[in-house]
Design an enzyme around this catalytic site. Structure first.
Site, PDB file in Angstrom:
ATOM      1  N   LYS A  26       5.988  24.069 -12.612  1.00 61.09           N
ATOM      2  CA  LYS A  26       5.075  22.944 -12.455  1.00 61.09           C
ATOM      3  C   LYS A  26       4.722  22.752 -10.979  1.00 61.09           C
ATOM      4  O   LYS A  26       3.560  22.554 -10.622  1.00 61.09           O
ATOM      5  CB  LYS A  26       5.674  21.648 -13.030  1.00 61.09           C
ATOM      6  CG  LYS A  26       4.701  20.482 -12.865  1.00 61.09           C
ATOM      7  CD  LYS A  26       4.987  19.288 -13.740  1.00 61.09           C
ATOM      8  CE  LYS A  26       3.911  18.223 -13.507  1.00 61.09           C
ATOM      9  NZ  LYS A  26       4.099  17.015 -14.307  1.00 61.09           N
ATOM     10  N   GLU A  79       8.791  21.145 -23.975  1.00 55.26           N
ATOM     11  CA  GLU A  79       8.044  21.260 -22.717  1.00 55.26           C
ATOM     12  C   GLU A  79       8.591  22.413 -21.867  1.00 55.26           C
ATOM     13  O   GLU A  79       7.837  23.072 -21.157  1.00 55.26           O
ATOM     14  CB  GLU A  79       8.098  19.940 -21.921  1.00 55.26           C
ATOM     15  CG  GLU A  79       7.469  18.745 -22.633  1.00 55.26           C
ATOM     16  CD  GLU A  79       5.933  18.691 -22.499  1.00 55.26           C
ATOM     17  OE1 GLU A  79       5.337  19.565 -21.843  1.00 55.26           O
ATOM     18  OE2 GLU A  79       5.337  17.754 -23.080  1.00 55.26           O
ATOM     19  N   LYS A 131       2.215  12.036 -10.382  1.00 54.16           N
ATOM     20  CA  LYS A 131       1.350  11.136 -11.168  1.00 54.16           C
ATOM     21  C   LYS A 131       2.162   9.904 -11.576  1.00 54.16           C
ATOM     22  O   LYS A 131       3.272  10.040 -12.105  1.00 54.16           O
ATOM     23  CB  LYS A 131       0.847  11.842 -12.431  1.00 54.16           C
ATOM     24  CG  LYS A 131      -0.266  12.824 -12.209  1.00 54.16           C
ATOM     25  CD  LYS A 131      -0.810  13.283 -13.568  1.00 54.16           C
ATOM     26  CE  LYS A 131      -1.806  14.392 -13.428  1.00 54.16           C
ATOM     27  NZ  LYS A 131      -2.259  14.897 -14.742  1.00 54.16           N
ATOM     28  N   HIS A 181       6.351  13.043 -28.736  1.00 51.36           N
ATOM     29  CA  HIS A 181       5.425  13.812 -27.891  1.00 51.36           C
ATOM     30  C   HIS A 181       5.804  15.299 -27.829  1.00 51.36           C
ATOM     31  O   HIS A 181       4.965  16.177 -28.060  1.00 51.36           O
ATOM     32  CB  HIS A 181       5.397  13.200 -26.484  1.00 51.36           C
ATOM     33  CG  HIS A 181       4.501  13.928 -25.542  1.00 51.36           C
ATOM     34  ND1 HIS A 181       3.132  13.944 -25.681  1.00 51.36           N
ATOM     35  CD2 HIS A 181       4.774  14.711 -24.468  1.00 51.36           C
ATOM     36  CE1 HIS A 181       2.602  14.693 -24.727  1.00 51.36           C
ATOM     37  NE2 HIS A 181       3.584  15.166 -23.969  1.00 51.36           N
ATOM     38  N   ARG A 203      -4.323  23.305 -12.916  1.00 46.19           N
ATOM     39  CA  ARG A 203      -3.326  22.349 -13.426  1.00 46.19           C
ATOM     40  C   ARG A 203      -3.539  22.072 -14.918  1.00 46.19           C
ATOM     41  O   ARG A 203      -2.600  21.703 -15.625  1.00 46.19           O
ATOM     42  CB  ARG A 203      -3.371  21.048 -12.602  1.00 46.19           C
ATOM     43  CG  ARG A 203      -2.215  20.103 -12.911  1.00 46.19           C
ATOM     44  CD  ARG A 203      -2.037  19.000 -11.879  1.00 46.19           C
ATOM     45  NE  ARG A 203      -0.926  18.136 -12.261  1.00 46.19           N
ATOM     46  CZ  ARG A 203      -0.398  17.193 -11.504  1.00 46.19           C
ATOM     47  NH1 ARG A 203      -0.855  16.974 -10.288  1.00 46.19           N
ATOM     48  NH2 ARG A 203       0.611  16.455 -11.933  1.00 46.19           N
ATOM     49  N   ASN A 231      -1.407  21.766 -19.823  1.00 47.03           N
ATOM     50  CA  ASN A 231      -1.693  21.053 -21.069  1.00 47.03           C
ATOM     51  C   ASN A 231      -1.704  21.966 -22.291  1.00 47.03           C
ATOM     52  O   ASN A 231      -2.225  21.580 -23.339  1.00 47.03           O
ATOM     53  CB  ASN A 231      -3.044  20.337 -20.961  1.00 47.03           C
ATOM     54  CG  ASN A 231      -2.967  19.173 -19.994  1.00 47.03           C
ATOM     55  OD1 ASN A 231      -2.029  18.394 -20.035  1.00 47.03           O
ATOM     56  ND2 ASN A 231      -3.934  19.069 -19.109  1.00 47.03           N
ATOM     57  N   GLU A 238      -5.834  18.279 -10.296  1.00 44.33           N
ATOM     58  CA  GLU A 238      -6.270  18.808 -11.595  1.00 44.33           C
ATOM     59  C   GLU A 238      -7.760  19.124 -11.636  1.00 44.33           C
ATOM     60  O   GLU A 238      -8.503  18.661 -12.491  1.00 44.33           O
ATOM     61  CB  GLU A 238      -5.889  17.852 -12.739  1.00 44.33           C
ATOM     62  CG  GLU A 238      -5.899  18.568 -14.084  1.00 44.33           C
ATOM     63  CD  GLU A 238      -5.150  17.850 -15.187  1.00 44.33           C
ATOM     64  OE1 GLU A 238      -4.148  17.184 -14.910  1.00 44.33           O
ATOM     65  OE2 GLU A 238      -5.597  17.979 -16.337  1.00 44.33           O
ATOM     66  N   ARG A 251       0.818  -1.237   0.000  1.00 43.55           N
ATOM     67  CA  ARG A 251       0.000   0.000   0.000  1.00 43.55           C
ATOM     68  C   ARG A 251       0.839   1.269   0.000  1.00 43.55           C
ATOM     69  O   ARG A 251       0.381   2.332   0.381  1.00 43.55           O
ATOM     70  CB  ARG A 251      -0.979   0.034   1.165  1.00 43.55           C
ATOM     71  CG  ARG A 251      -1.962  -1.104   1.152  1.00 43.55           C
ATOM     72  CD  ARG A 251      -3.191  -0.793   1.978  1.00 43.55           C
ATOM     73  NE  ARG A 251      -4.051  -1.961   2.011  1.00 43.55           N
ATOM     74  CZ  ARG A 251      -3.950  -2.935   2.912  1.00 43.55           C
ATOM     75  NH1 ARG A 251      -3.031  -2.865   3.853  1.00 43.55           N
ATOM     76  NH2 ARG A 251      -4.772  -3.961   2.868  1.00 43.55           N
ATOM     77  N   HIS A 283      -1.411  20.517 -25.723  1.00 44.42           N
ATOM     78  CA  HIS A 283      -1.509  19.059 -25.626  1.00 44.42           C
ATOM     79  C   HIS A 283      -2.738  18.476 -26.312  1.00 44.42           C
ATOM     80  O   HIS A 283      -2.681  17.348 -26.809  1.00 44.42           O
ATOM     81  CB  HIS A 283      -1.441  18.607 -24.167  1.00 44.42           C
ATOM     82  CG  HIS A 283      -0.038  18.603 -23.621  1.00 44.42           C
ATOM     83  ND1 HIS A 283       0.738  19.732 -23.552  1.00 44.42           N
ATOM     84  CD2 HIS A 283       0.740  17.594 -23.145  1.00 44.42           C
ATOM     85  CE1 HIS A 283       1.922  19.413 -23.046  1.00 44.42           C
ATOM     86  NE2 HIS A 283       1.954  18.129 -22.793  1.00 44.42           N
ATOM     87  N   HIS A 342      -1.888  15.771 -28.849  1.00 43.93           N
ATOM     88  CA  HIS A 342      -2.335  14.374 -28.721  1.00 43.93           C
ATOM     89  C   HIS A 342      -3.092  13.952 -29.962  1.00 43.93           C
ATOM     90  O   HIS A 342      -2.987  12.796 -30.412  1.00 43.93           O
ATOM     91  CB  HIS A 342      -3.246  14.215 -27.499  1.00 43.93           C
ATOM     92  CG  HIS A 342      -2.496  14.172 -26.210  1.00 43.93           C
ATOM     93  ND1 HIS A 342      -3.044  14.579 -25.014  1.00 43.93           N
ATOM     94  CD2 HIS A 342      -1.233  13.766 -25.921  1.00 43.93           C
ATOM     95  CE1 HIS A 342      -2.142  14.440 -24.053  1.00 43.93           C
ATOM     96  NE2 HIS A 342      -1.043  13.950 -24.580  1.00 43.93           N
TER      97      HIS A 342
END
Ligand SMILES: NC(=O)c1ccc[n+]([C@@H]2O[C@H](COP(=O)([O-])OP(=O)(O)OC[C@H]3O[C@@H](n4cnc5c(N)ncnc54)[C@H](O)[C@@H]3O)[C@@H](O)[C@H]2O)c1
Length: 370
Positions: A231, A189, A147, A274, A245, A249, A241, A125, A252, A256
């Site tokens: 960030k 980025e 994340k 990317h 946040r 993006n 988010e 855990r 993005h 994407h």
């Protein structure tokens, strides 16, 4: 403004430090300070392990001879970010006999960081993870913010957890072996942080192009630190988010759509990777903003000039249909109630979320008729 060693503090419920500079992989004392117990698992990939894993392990053992160490190596590439390899990492922790005070060291790019972080989140855990990012993208983006995830056939990053690291060690010397195209992808980025919220950083990136592209350690450490600060401050205010946040993006949703429509970029193909897709996406977001009267066209021109100066693409690759790209954008996670929700800008340094964008305005931008 150029120091080869920098530290960024990440505030919030689970604070940690990001250390940035050359030689950190060999700093056993600093690394081992985060191993609370006797067990440590080094997770890496087949490109990075032969280059840096031994140095990291030797440094850890020199500082803590009582440590019981094991290594788990993934085949390099996004194809390895799977539940099957996650299972491999868990098996490695079990074989080590890792207890709840174990520490996972994630040595590699975002693929290793995301998978190792998720394994650490799940073992008993949750055990500690220390991120040791070795790509520019993972130094400025994926190792910060907590994340973690793996991909499943239904989509990228669909199984994961929020699990902040105990510390991040971004060793800028490891960037010397990173292919130049991966460096430029990371720089896209970095430029994003200037474009979305920091006009002075944008100016600095205009001035420091040559040292950054030459791999100057001081310039890189500054670029990484400024990106991590940007960030970290956004993530501290909006960890899950729910609002701000989303600004991270910028570019993005368009990016994407390009990535999915062309097939993902990778070794042996010319598809945009990317970072390159994000570069094009930021230009499309800026072009659309100017078209909607939100921002001056001169700011779009400055963004295009900066990206081109860093050797990044700024146009939709030939052969991709605007209608197909718009179809992909309709599936974006940020959309609410079937409305196109995009991160656009008011100009350099001022991104904002626009909740209901008219598709008729987007199509000409995708067709290159801004
Ligand atoms: N968790 C987050 O917040 C977050 C944010 C952005 C991206 N990501 C994830 O990050 C991943 C992409 O990360 P990436 O761009 O670092 O890709 P990556 O981890 O696949 O690394 C790119 C390539 O560089 C190689 N490599 C890494 N370091 C090297 C070095 N120092 N020298 C030589 N080769 C080296 C790797 O083996 C790989 O072949 C994606 O899976 C994406 O979903 C996560």
């Amino acid at each position: 403004m150029k120091h080869t060693m920098q530290t960024v503090h990440v505030h919030g419920a689970a604070p940690y430090d990001i250390h940035i500079g050359p030689g950190l992989v060999g700093d056993g004392g600093a690394l081992a300070a985060h191993a609370r117990g006797r067990h440590a698992l080094v997770v890496s990939d087949s490109h990075v392990a032969p280059l840096y894993a031994q140095a990291l392990e030797d440094a850890l053992l020199a500082a803590r001879s009582d440590l019981k160490l094991a290594r788990f190596v993934l085949p390099a590439g996004e194809e390895s970010k799977t539940l099957a390899h996650f299972d491999g990492a868990i098996e490695a922790l079990a074989a080590l006999g890792a207890t709840r005070d174990a520490c996972v060291f994630a040595l590699g790019g975002g693929v290793v960081g995301d998978l190792a972080g998720f394994a650490a989140a799940c073992w008993m855990r949750g055990v500690d993870v220390v991120q040791v990012p070795t790509t520019l993208l993972s130094m400025v983006d994926s190792s910060v913010g907590g994340k973690t995830a793996v991909d499943i056939p239904q989509g990228k990053n669909l199984v994961g957890a929020f699990h902040p690291p105990r510390a991040v060690f971004a060793d800028t010397a490891t960037l010397a072996t990173l292919p130049p195209r991966e460096i430029r992808a990371g720089l896209a980025e970095v430029i994003k942080y200037g474009a979305l919220g920091d006009p002075l950083f944008f100016e600095w990136l205009e001035a420091e192009r040559q040292p950054l592209l030459d791999g100057d350690a001081g310039a890189l450490a500054t670029a990484i630190a400024r990106s991590c600060e940007a960030k970290a401050s956004i993530v501290a205010r909006d960890p899950l988010e729910k609002g701000e946040r989303a600004l991270l993006n910028l570019g993005h949703t368009f990016g994407h759509a390009i990535e999915t429509e062309q097939g993902y970029g990778g070794v042996g193909n010319d598809n945009l990777n990317h970072g390159e897709a994000v570069a094009v996406g930021m230009v499309l977001a800026a072009t659309l903003s100017a078209r909607l009267g939100m921002s001056p066209a001169e700011d779009t021109a400055r963004l295009v000039a900066l990206l081109e100066a860093y050797g990044l693409p700024t146009r939709v690759p030939a052969g991709l249909s605007p209608e197909a790209l718009l179809g992909r954008m309709r599936l974006d996670k940020k959309n609410i109630a079937g409305r196109l929700r995009l991160v656009l800008w008011r100009g350099i340094g001022q991104a904002e979320v626009v909740p209901d964008v008219d598709e008729a305005q987007v199509l000409p931008v995708l067709a290159g008729m801004g």
